[in-house]
Motif scaffolding. Structure first.
Motif, PDB file in Angstrom:
ATOM      1  N   GLY A  99      38.354 -31.136  60.899  1.00  0.00           N
ATOM      2  CA  GLY A  99      38.356 -30.674  59.653  1.00  0.00           C
ATOM      3  C   GLY A  99      38.249 -31.962  58.787  1.00  0.00           C
ATOM      4  O   GLY A  99      38.516 -32.950  58.893  1.00  0.00           O
ATOM      5  N   ARG A 100      38.021 -31.634  57.393  1.00  0.00           N
ATOM      6  CA  ARG A 100      38.061 -32.783  56.381  1.00  0.00           C
ATOM      7  C   ARG A 100      39.245 -32.344  55.349  1.00  0.00           C
ATOM      8  O   ARG A 100      39.597 -31.570  55.007  1.00  0.00           O
ATOM      9  N   LEU A 101      39.675 -33.449  54.758  1.00  0.00           N
ATOM     10  CA  LEU A 101      40.302 -33.451  53.545  1.00  0.00           C
ATOM     11  C   LEU A 101      39.545 -34.256  52.325  1.00  0.00           C
ATOM     12  O   LEU A 101      39.236 -35.393  52.630  1.00  0.00           O
ATOM     13  N   ASP A 102      39.550 -33.792  51.314  1.00  0.00           N
ATOM     14  CA  ASP A 102      38.895 -34.268  50.163  1.00  0.00           C
ATOM     15  C   ASP A 102      39.466 -35.433  49.723  1.00  0.00           C
ATOM     16  O   ASP A 102      40.796 -35.785  50.283  1.00  0.00           O
ATOM     17  N   LYS A 103      38.832 -36.397  49.021  1.00  0.00           N
ATOM     18  CA  LYS A 103      39.061 -37.768  48.619  1.00  0.00           C
ATOM     19  C   LYS A 103      40.529 -37.841  47.993  1.00  0.00           C
ATOM     20  O   LYS A 103      41.450 -38.270  48.243  1.00  0.00           O
ATOM     21  N   ASP A 104      40.702 -36.435  47.008  1.00  0.00           N
ATOM     22  CA  ASP A 104      41.947 -36.498  46.362  1.00  0.00           C
ATOM     23  C   ASP A 104      43.151 -35.972  46.870  1.00  0.00           C
ATOM     24  O   ASP A 104      44.178 -35.602  46.666  1.00  0.00           O
ATOM     25  N   ALA A 105      42.581 -35.221  48.332  1.00  0.00           N
ATOM     26  CA  ALA A 105      43.890 -34.391  48.810  1.00  0.00           C
ATOM     27  C   ALA A 105      44.587 -35.397  49.962  1.00  0.00           C
ATOM     28  O   ALA A 105      43.986 -36.428  50.235  1.00  0.00           O
ATOM     29  N   GLU A 106      45.863 -35.052  50.285  1.00  0.00           N
ATOM     30  CA  GLU A 106      46.809 -35.616  51.211  1.00  0.00           C
ATOM     31  C   GLU A 106      46.993 -35.060  52.108  1.00  0.00           C
ATOM     32  O   GLU A 106      47.004 -33.550  52.655  1.00  0.00           O
ATOM     33  N   ARG A 131      47.935 -24.997  56.905  1.00  0.00           N
ATOM     34  CA  ARG A 131      48.824 -24.664  55.725  1.00  0.00           C
ATOM     35  C   ARG A 131      48.868 -25.816  54.667  1.00  0.00           C
ATOM     36  O   ARG A 131      49.025 -26.889  54.930  1.00  0.00           O
ATOM     37  N   TYR A 132      48.617 -25.215  53.592  1.00  0.00           N
ATOM     38  CA  TYR A 132      48.660 -26.237  52.338  1.00  0.00           C
ATOM     39  C   TYR A 132      49.751 -25.985  51.365  1.00  0.00           C
ATOM     40  O   TYR A 132      50.193 -24.932  51.012  1.00  0.00           O
ATOM     41  N   LEU A 133      50.074 -27.132  50.706  1.00  0.00           N
ATOM     42  CA  LEU A 133      50.969 -27.064  49.498  1.00  0.00           C
ATOM     43  C   LEU A 133      49.985 -27.351  48.308  1.00  0.00           C
ATOM     44  O   LEU A 133      49.269 -28.276  48.475  1.00  0.00           O
ATOM     45  N   PHE A 182      34.201 -25.224  53.410  1.00  0.00           N
ATOM     46  CA  PHE A 182      33.891 -26.539  52.475  1.00  0.00           C
ATOM     47  C   PHE A 182      34.727 -26.455  50.850  1.00  0.00           C
ATOM     48  O   PHE A 182      34.400 -25.317  50.624  1.00  0.00           O
ATOM     49  N   HIS A 183      35.605 -27.429  51.111  1.00  0.00           N
ATOM     50  CA  HIS A 183      36.447 -27.004  49.677  1.00  0.00           C
ATOM     51  C   HIS A 183      37.310 -25.777  49.553  1.00  0.00           C
ATOM     52  O   HIS A 183      37.111 -25.140  48.249  1.00  0.00           O
ATOM     53  N   GLN A 184      37.565 -25.268  50.563  1.00  0.00           N
ATOM     54  CA  GLN A 184      37.939 -23.941  50.628  1.00  0.00           C
ATOM     55  C   GLN A 184      39.188 -23.563  49.688  1.00  0.00           C
ATOM     56  O   GLN A 184      39.141 -22.489  48.721  1.00  0.00           O
ATOM     57  N   VAL A 185      40.066 -24.304  49.646  1.00  0.00           N
ATOM     58  CA  VAL A 185      41.240 -23.914  48.734  1.00  0.00           C
ATOM     59  C   VAL A 185      40.890 -24.133  47.241  1.00  0.00           C
ATOM     60  O   VAL A 185      41.315 -23.103  46.579  1.00  0.00           O
ATOM     61  N   LYS A 186      40.154 -25.179  47.008  1.00  0.00           N
ATOM     62  CA  LYS A 186      40.051 -25.129  45.650  1.00  0.00           C
ATOM     63  C   LYS A 186      38.859 -24.003  45.063  1.00  0.00           C
ATOM     64  O   LYS A 186      39.015 -23.461  43.948  1.00  0.00           O
ATOM     65  N   ARG A 187      38.081 -23.850  46.181  1.00  0.00           N
ATOM     66  CA  ARG A 187      37.192 -22.649  45.844  1.00  0.00           C
ATOM     67  C   ARG A 187      37.687 -21.654  45.792  1.00  0.00           C
ATOM     68  O   ARG A 187      37.465 -20.648  44.677  1.00  0.00           O
ATOM     69  N   TYR A 198      46.600 -30.511  42.765  1.00  0.00           N
ATOM     70  CA  TYR A 198      47.482 -31.376  43.862  1.00  0.00           C
ATOM     71  C   TYR A 198      47.223 -30.516  45.122  1.00  0.00           C
ATOM     72  O   TYR A 198      47.376 -29.332  45.103  1.00  0.00           O
ATOM     73  N   LEU A 199      46.746 -31.102  46.220  1.00  0.00           N
ATOM     74  CA  LEU A 199      46.679 -30.485  47.279  1.00  0.00           C
ATOM     75  C   LEU A 199      47.077 -31.182  48.645  1.00  0.00           C
ATOM     76  O   LEU A 199      46.631 -32.518  48.767  1.00  0.00           O
ATOM     77  N   LYS A 200      47.891 -30.682  49.365  1.00  0.00           N
ATOM     78  CA  LYS A 200      48.404 -31.552  50.747  1.00  0.00           C
ATOM     79  C   LYS A 200      48.396 -30.511  51.848  1.00  0.00           C
ATOM     80  O   LYS A 200      49.106 -29.270  51.690  1.00  0.00           O
TER      81      LYS A 200
END
Ligand code: URA
Length: 236
Positions: A99-106, A131-133, A182-187, A198-200
């Motif tokens: 999977g991928r993490l967006d540039k601004d995600a950690e 699991r995301y914070l 793709f960008h699931q959490v943000k979408r 903020y996404l971790k």
């Protein structure tokens, strides 16, 4: 078949960076088929027995690396700054991100040389938890939690049930997904009229970041590897 370079093989098996394993070899602590080998560039015949400091080494075929991705890095080989720059010392040629993490995600980003494992970890059929914070622009609500549990439509397809945990401060939430679109959490939050600030990623199946610092990378322990294989029905 010339076999694999000794330093590459040892690094792939997780014994350290290329430089570290080079030192290990030159110090005379590595044997191939019972003979001390001092040249890190020695080509190891396939299925040759290896010993490190007198102990036989199980020649695991695959390497899995856990990276604590800092924000600002791109999950790509082609664009920079690339997460691959953080894997220095490990043989990156055959490693793919799970999977991928967006540039601004950690957070937790796993790399593996194991194609079938990668496929199973990313395919929704295996329902591996991610699991995301998340920090949000607006407080999350119980209605958001219910909507995510039921699934919401992204590109005309309903998301799998997702668990949203609201803490004391509903700007900060934990979201657990069973898939990785793709960008699931943000979408998902955007679909609820909210925005992710903020996404971790905290966890992937049985894996967690533990105390790995941002930018840190390490091979999985045999226990983690076993748990991961088990989670997707693969034999160790
Ligand atoms: N969801 C997102 O929106 N971004 C990520 O990086 C991971 C999951």
């Amino acid at each position: 078949m010339r076999g694999e370079r000794l330093d590459r093989l040892l690094a792939r098996l997780g014994l350290g960076s290329r430089k570290e394993v080079g030192r290990l070899v030159r110090s005379g602590r590595v044997r191939v088929e019972g003979q001390v080998v001092l040249d890190p560039g020695f080509h190891v015949p396939e299925r040759a027995g290896l010993e490190v400091e007198g102990r036989p080494l199980a020649t695991r075929r695959h390497l899995h690396l856990l990276l604590h991705k800092p924000a600002g890095y791109v999950t790509s080989r082609k664009e920079g700054p690339s997460v691959y720059a953080l894997l220095q010392g490990f043989p990156t040629r055959d490693l793919s991100p799970v999977g991928r993490l967006d540039k601004d995600a950690e957070g937790l980003l796993l790399f593996t040389t194991h194609g079938e494992l990668l496929h199973r970890l990313t395919h929704p059929r295996h329902k591996v938890e991610k699991r995301y914070l998340v920090r949000l622009l607006h407080p999350a609500t119980e209605a958001d939690a219910r909507a995510f549990q039921e699934g919401i439509f992204l590109d005309g397809e309903r998301t799998l049930p997702a668990r949203l945990r609201l803490g004391e401060d509903p700007i900060w939430v934990e979201l657990t997904l069973l898939e990785g679109r793709f960008h699931q959490v943000k979408r998902m939050f955007r679909a609820r009229g909210n925005r992710v600030l903020y996404l971790k990623r905290l966890g992937l199946g049985p894996l967690t970041l533990g105390d790995l610092p941002p930018g840190g990378v390490r091979p999985l322990t045999p226990e983690e590897e076993g748990a991961l294989y088990l989670a997707v029905g693969l034999a160790p």
